[in-house]
Design a protein around this motif. Structure first.
Motif, PDB file in Angstrom:
ATOM      1  N   ILE A  65       0.856  -1.210   0.083  1.00  0.00           N
ATOM      2  CA  ILE A  65       0.095   0.051  -0.144  1.00  0.00           C
ATOM      3  C   ILE A  65       0.717   1.132  -0.064  1.00  0.00           C
ATOM      4  N   ALA A  66       0.818   2.058  -1.218  1.00  0.00           N
ATOM      5  CA  ALA A  66       1.779   3.233  -1.196  1.00  0.00           C
ATOM      6  C   ALA A  66       1.052   4.046  -2.104  1.00  0.00           C
ATOM      7  N   PRO A  67       0.120   4.990  -1.725  1.00  0.00           N
ATOM      8  CA  PRO A  67      -0.493   5.942  -2.843  1.00  0.00           C
ATOM      9  C   PRO A  67       0.704   6.887  -3.376  1.00  0.00           C
ATOM     10  N   ASP A  68       1.844   7.216  -2.486  1.00  0.00           N
ATOM     11  CA  ASP A  68       2.985   7.954  -2.827  1.00  0.00           C
ATOM     12  C   ASP A  68       4.319   7.306  -2.637  1.00  0.00           C
ATOM     13  N   PRO A  69       4.571   6.620  -3.674  1.00  0.00           N
ATOM     14  CA  PRO A  69       5.708   5.559  -3.429  1.00  0.00           C
ATOM     15  C   PRO A  69       7.068   6.145  -3.392  1.00  0.00           C
ATOM     16  N   VAL A  70       7.571   7.471  -3.572  1.00  0.00           N
ATOM     17  CA  VAL A  70       8.714   8.116  -3.389  1.00  0.00           C
ATOM     18  C   VAL A  70       8.532   9.068  -2.155  1.00  0.00           C
ATOM     19  N   ALA A  71       7.580   8.881  -1.187  1.00  0.00           N
ATOM     20  CA  ALA A  71       7.226   9.806  -0.175  1.00  0.00           C
ATOM     21  C   ALA A  71       8.727  10.069   0.601  1.00  0.00           C
ATOM     22  N   GLU A  72       9.072  11.302   1.174  1.00  0.00           N
ATOM     23  CA  GLU A  72      10.483  11.361   1.520  1.00  0.00           C
ATOM     24  C   GLU A  72      10.691  10.621   3.090  1.00  0.00           C
ATOM     25  N   ASP A  73       9.607  10.340   3.709  1.00  0.00           N
ATOM     26  CA  ASP A  73       9.985   9.508   4.803  1.00  0.00           C
ATOM     27  C   ASP A  73      10.040   7.960   4.543  1.00  0.00           C
ATOM     28  N   GLY A  74       9.903   7.503   3.075  1.00  0.00           N
ATOM     29  CA  GLY A  74       9.816   6.292   2.882  1.00  0.00           C
ATOM     30  C   GLY A  74       8.659   5.163   3.058  1.00  0.00           C
ATOM     31  N   LEU A  75       7.411   5.769   3.493  1.00  0.00           N
ATOM     32  CA  LEU A  75       6.402   5.082   4.399  1.00  0.00           C
ATOM     33  C   LEU A  75       5.254   5.200   2.985  1.00  0.00           C
ATOM     34  N   GLY A  76       5.578   5.372   2.074  1.00  0.00           N
ATOM     35  CA  GLY A  76       4.539   5.397   0.885  1.00  0.00           C
ATOM     36  C   GLY A  76       3.502   6.272   0.623  1.00  0.00           C
ATOM     37  N   GLY A  77       3.379   7.399   1.793  1.00  0.00           N
ATOM     38  CA  GLY A  77       2.328   8.279   1.494  1.00  0.00           C
ATOM     39  C   GLY A  77       1.124   7.515   2.403  1.00  0.00           C
ATOM     40  N   VAL A  78       1.048   6.416   3.244  1.00  0.00           N
ATOM     41  CA  VAL A  78       0.045   6.106   3.976  1.00  0.00           C
ATOM     42  C   VAL A  78      -0.507   7.295   4.992  1.00  0.00           C
ATOM     43  N   PRO A  79      -1.803   7.518   5.179  1.00  0.00           N
ATOM     44  CA  PRO A  79      -2.196   8.545   5.837  1.00  0.00           C
ATOM     45  C   PRO A  79      -1.812   8.347   7.385  1.00  0.00           C
ATOM     46  N   ASP A  80      -1.907   7.162   7.969  1.00  0.00           N
ATOM     47  CA  ASP A  80      -1.475   7.070   9.344  1.00  0.00           C
ATOM     48  C   ASP A  80      -0.402   5.800   9.244  1.00  0.00           C
ATOM     49  N   PRO A  81       0.841   6.130   9.004  1.00  0.00           N
ATOM     50  CA  PRO A  81       1.746   5.017   8.854  1.00  0.00           C
ATOM     51  C   PRO A  81       2.132   4.201  10.028  1.00  0.00           C
ATOM     52  N   ARG A  82       1.401   4.390  11.236  1.00  0.00           N
ATOM     53  CA  ARG A  82       1.729   3.525  12.453  1.00  0.00           C
ATOM     54  C   ARG A  82       0.600   2.349  12.445  1.00  0.00           C
ATOM     55  N   ARG A  83      -0.549   2.456  11.748  1.00  0.00           N
ATOM     56  CA  ARG A  83      -1.734   1.776  11.757  1.00  0.00           C
ATOM     57  C   ARG A  83      -1.514   0.695  10.484  1.00  0.00           C
ATOM     58  N   PRO A  84      -1.993  -0.641  11.182  1.00  0.00           N
ATOM     59  CA  PRO A  84      -2.154  -1.593   9.870  1.00  0.00           C
ATOM     60  C   PRO A  84      -3.307  -1.514   9.288  1.00  0.00           C
ATOM     61  N   ILE A  85      -3.198  -1.889   8.155  1.00  0.00           N
ATOM     62  CA  ILE A  85      -4.301  -1.858   6.953  1.00  0.00           C
ATOM     63  C   ILE A  85      -4.769  -3.278   6.871  1.00  0.00           C
ATOM     64  N   GLY A  86      -6.207  -3.436   7.014  1.00  0.00           N
ATOM     65  CA  GLY A  86      -6.465  -4.871   6.271  1.00  0.00           C
ATOM     66  C   GLY A  86      -6.757  -4.763   4.783  1.00  0.00           C
ATOM     67  N   VAL A  87      -6.275  -5.780   3.974  1.00  0.00           N
ATOM     68  CA  VAL A  87      -6.100  -5.834   2.583  1.00  0.00           C
ATOM     69  C   VAL A  87      -6.942  -7.010   2.095  1.00  0.00           C
ATOM     70  N   ARG A  88      -7.875  -7.011   1.491  1.00  0.00           N
ATOM     71  CA  ARG A  88      -8.684  -8.166   0.925  1.00  0.00           C
ATOM     72  C   ARG A  88      -7.956  -8.542  -0.056  1.00  0.00           C
ATOM     73  N   TRP A  89      -7.974  -9.981  -0.333  1.00  0.00           N
ATOM     74  CA  TRP A  89      -7.468 -10.635  -1.555  1.00  0.00           C
ATOM     75  C   TRP A  89      -8.354 -11.649  -2.006  1.00  0.00           C
ATOM     76  N   GLU A  90      -8.509 -12.012  -3.277  1.00  0.00           N
ATOM     77  CA  GLU A  90      -9.076 -13.024  -3.788  1.00  0.00           C
ATOM     78  C   GLU A  90      -8.389 -13.978  -4.806  1.00  0.00           C
ATOM     79  N   VAL A  91      -8.553 -14.979  -5.181  1.00  0.00           N
ATOM     80  CA  VAL A  91      -8.082 -15.763  -6.327  1.00  0.00           C
ATOM     81  C   VAL A  91      -9.014 -16.596  -7.056  1.00  0.00           C
ATOM     82  N   SER A  92      -9.065 -16.328  -8.453  1.00  0.00           N
ATOM     83  CA  SER A  92      -9.731 -16.851  -9.190  1.00  0.00           C
ATOM     84  C   SER A  92      -9.301 -17.624 -10.446  1.00  0.00           C
ATOM     85  N   THR A  93     -10.040 -18.513 -10.905  1.00  0.00           N
ATOM     86  CA  THR A  93      -9.916 -19.298 -12.294  1.00  0.00           C
ATOM     87  C   THR A  93     -10.261 -18.694 -13.389  1.00  0.00           C
TER      88      THR A  93
END
Length: 527
Positions: A65-93
């Motif tokens: 998750i990196a809306p700003d991949p080259v943000a100067e702090d290296g944290l990818g532009g995540v709004p609250d870089p200390r908080r984990p993010i739940g990411v849904r995933w799925e696999v299909s045929t």
């Protein structure tokens, strides 16, 4: 190629994943991850998607998750870089993800400590089957990736196709070769190192300038550089098209103790480099770094056709020996090693016990000995490849010969050149047996456009009769494997400093099963 984003979720799509799915997940710092993080604006999937390390029943799925991949702090532009993010995933045929085509789904935690990357180790899939996958955060849906599981362990295969590549310096040129690779129908791809380069630079081809501008030292530095590289659309297309098996080289990770005057700082820097490498590649949890160390050598089996032994030629190596003083004697020091005792024993035991038609060694640097001085005298260049560890190489090749292993093929990177060569314990001894073949692959972009065959290439061919082909263009390598023959196509581009260059087949090399060495090299199109 990258498949188009799919707007329709399907009847049993992502909406079927509820907050209850999070109860079984390890929560970073006991903070509940957010499925729709507040303040997340822009595309959180700007680094694309990837898969890797396939097994018969599963594969690793990756995103970060990196809306700003080259943000100067290296944290990818995540709004609250200390908080984990739940990411849904799925696999299909099916790439539409409709109805019952979705066979696996869940929620992964993008942990702050790992730069909000996720490494989903999907299981319970069918062997040797193509799948599509995607991720979602809030209302944002990732690009769709394509991957393929490995065949069953005892599957009898008529053929398989893999690619290998290395050395992609962002500021040296375009990653056009990777766009062509993405269009190939591959079972798996091996990235053999120098995924990034650590140096500073204010200049680059067509404005392809490094970020940050200085040499990488801290974890933030490395994260920013990966954000830059992985924003490249051609690299994203390659990852979205095929599962990668990756191993780092000396520009990804600073290995050489001899050039760093501050050992504690060197280890801290190496730990940062390893962590950033893990964060940005589709690797299994078994490769999660522990400080300045990382488990990387591993085996990937493709039925009874091929065992791939993925090597780490950096982490366990004795300090580099050769420099401008050409200290040739140290090459024969029996106490010096490139693989380390444990990895070498693992490799020999794996090749000896293998029941596959082919033993393929996927590793970082040139293996075949190459003397670059014509006539009297010897010049083996720098000490970072196997030429700096001649006793270690000779011992390994003698063991291969003594054990009767007659199906060894080595695929290599690092040298920014194409080369096909016979492998011998003692290359200049006419009575030394041929124990295998090496197909060395050129760079994706490092070194700029290159040329077909310069003066250095001519010297190498003249002085080393076991070298069967040499070329200095950029590109990648595609291998077609059958039980009888392993074929390597050297695919090159006329230019990487201009976009949209075509790809042509410069040469094709063949190895016949049971007959060690390069059987034949066919010349192709010269560019």
């Amino acid at each position: 190629m990258i498949l188009p984003r799919t707007a329709a979720l399907g009847r049993r799509g992502f909406l079927g994943v509820t907050a209850a799915s999070l109860t079984a997940l390890p929560l970073a710092g006991l903070v509940r991850p957010s499925l729709a993080p507040a303040g997340l604006t822009g595309d959180p999937f700007r680094l694309g998607v990837a898969s890797g390390d396939p097994l018969p029943d599963g594969v690793v799925l990756w995103t970060r998750i990196a809306p700003d991949p080259v943000a100067e702090d290296g944290l990818g532009g995540v709004p609250d870089p200390r908080r984990p993010i739940g990411v849904r995933w799925e696999v299909s045929t099916d790439e539409t993800f409709r109805g019952r085509s979705v066979v696996r789904r869940g929620v992964a935690v993008a942990e702050a400590d790992l730069a909000h990357s996720v490494h989903v180790e999907v299981d319970r899939l069918q062997p040797d089957r193509v799948y599509w996958y995607r991720f979602r955060v809030g209302a944002h849906i990732s690009p769709v990736g394509r991957t393929r599981t490995a065949p069953a362990q005892d599957a009898v295969l008529g053929s398989m196709t893999f690619a290998f590549m290395s050395c992609q310096a962002y500021n040296n040129g375009y990653f056009t070769a990777l766009r062509h690779l993405a269009a190939d129908d591959l079972d798996v791809a091996f990235h053999l190192g120098d995924y990034i380069y650590e140096g500073g630079s204010v200049n680059g081809v067509d404005g392809r300038v490094n970020r940050p501008l200085h040499e990488l030292v801290t974890l933030s530095d490395y994260r920013i550089r990966y954000g830059l590289y992985k924003s490249d659309p051609d690299l994203q297309a390659a990852h979205a098209s095929v599962a990668f098996v990756s191993v780092p080289d000396n520009h990804d990770i600073p290995f050489d103790h001899t050039v760093d005057p501050d050992p504690p700082a060197a280890l801290e820097r190496r730990a940062a480099a390893y962590q950033a490498y893990y964060e940005n590649l589709p690797l299994r949890r078994t490769s999660l770094p522990s400080g300045p160390a990382m488990q990387l050598f591993r085996r990937v089996r493709y039925g009874r056709l091929a065992d791939f032994h993925v090597l780490d030629t950096q982490q366990y190596a004795s300090d580099q020996a050769l420099d401008e003083t050409q200290n040739l004697e140290i090459r024969d020091d029996p106490d010096r090693t490139l693989l380390g005792d444990r990895q070498e024993q693992w490799l020999l035991e794996g090749m000896t016990s293998s029941t596959a038609a082919w033993n393929v060694l996927a590793q970082q640097s040139k293996v075949a000995e190459t003397d670059d001085t014509v006539g009297p005298g010897e010049d083996f260049g720098g000490g970072g490849n196997w030429d700096g560890y001649d006793h270690s190489r000779e011992t390994l090749f003698d063991a291969v010969h003594e054990r009767g292993i007659d199906n060894m093929v080595v695929v290599s990177g690092d040298a920014h050149a194409n080369m096909a060569a016979d492998l011998k314990p003692r290359s200049k001894d006419p009575d030394s047996p041929v124990v295998g073949a090496e197909f060395l692959g050129t760079s994706i972009s490092t070194g700029g456009d290159g040329q077909d065959l310069g003066a250095a290439g001519r010297r190498r061919l003249e002085e080393n009769p076991h070298v069967r082909f040499y070329n200095n263009r950029r590109g990648y390598q595609r291998c077609v494997v059958t039980p009888e023959v392993l074929r390597t196509d050297y695919l090159v581009l006329p230019s990487v400093t201009t976009p949209d260059a075509p790809v042509v087949t410069r040469a094709v090399g063949y190895v016949e099963n049971g007959r060690p060495g390069v059987a034949q090299v066919e010349d192709g199109t010269v560019v």
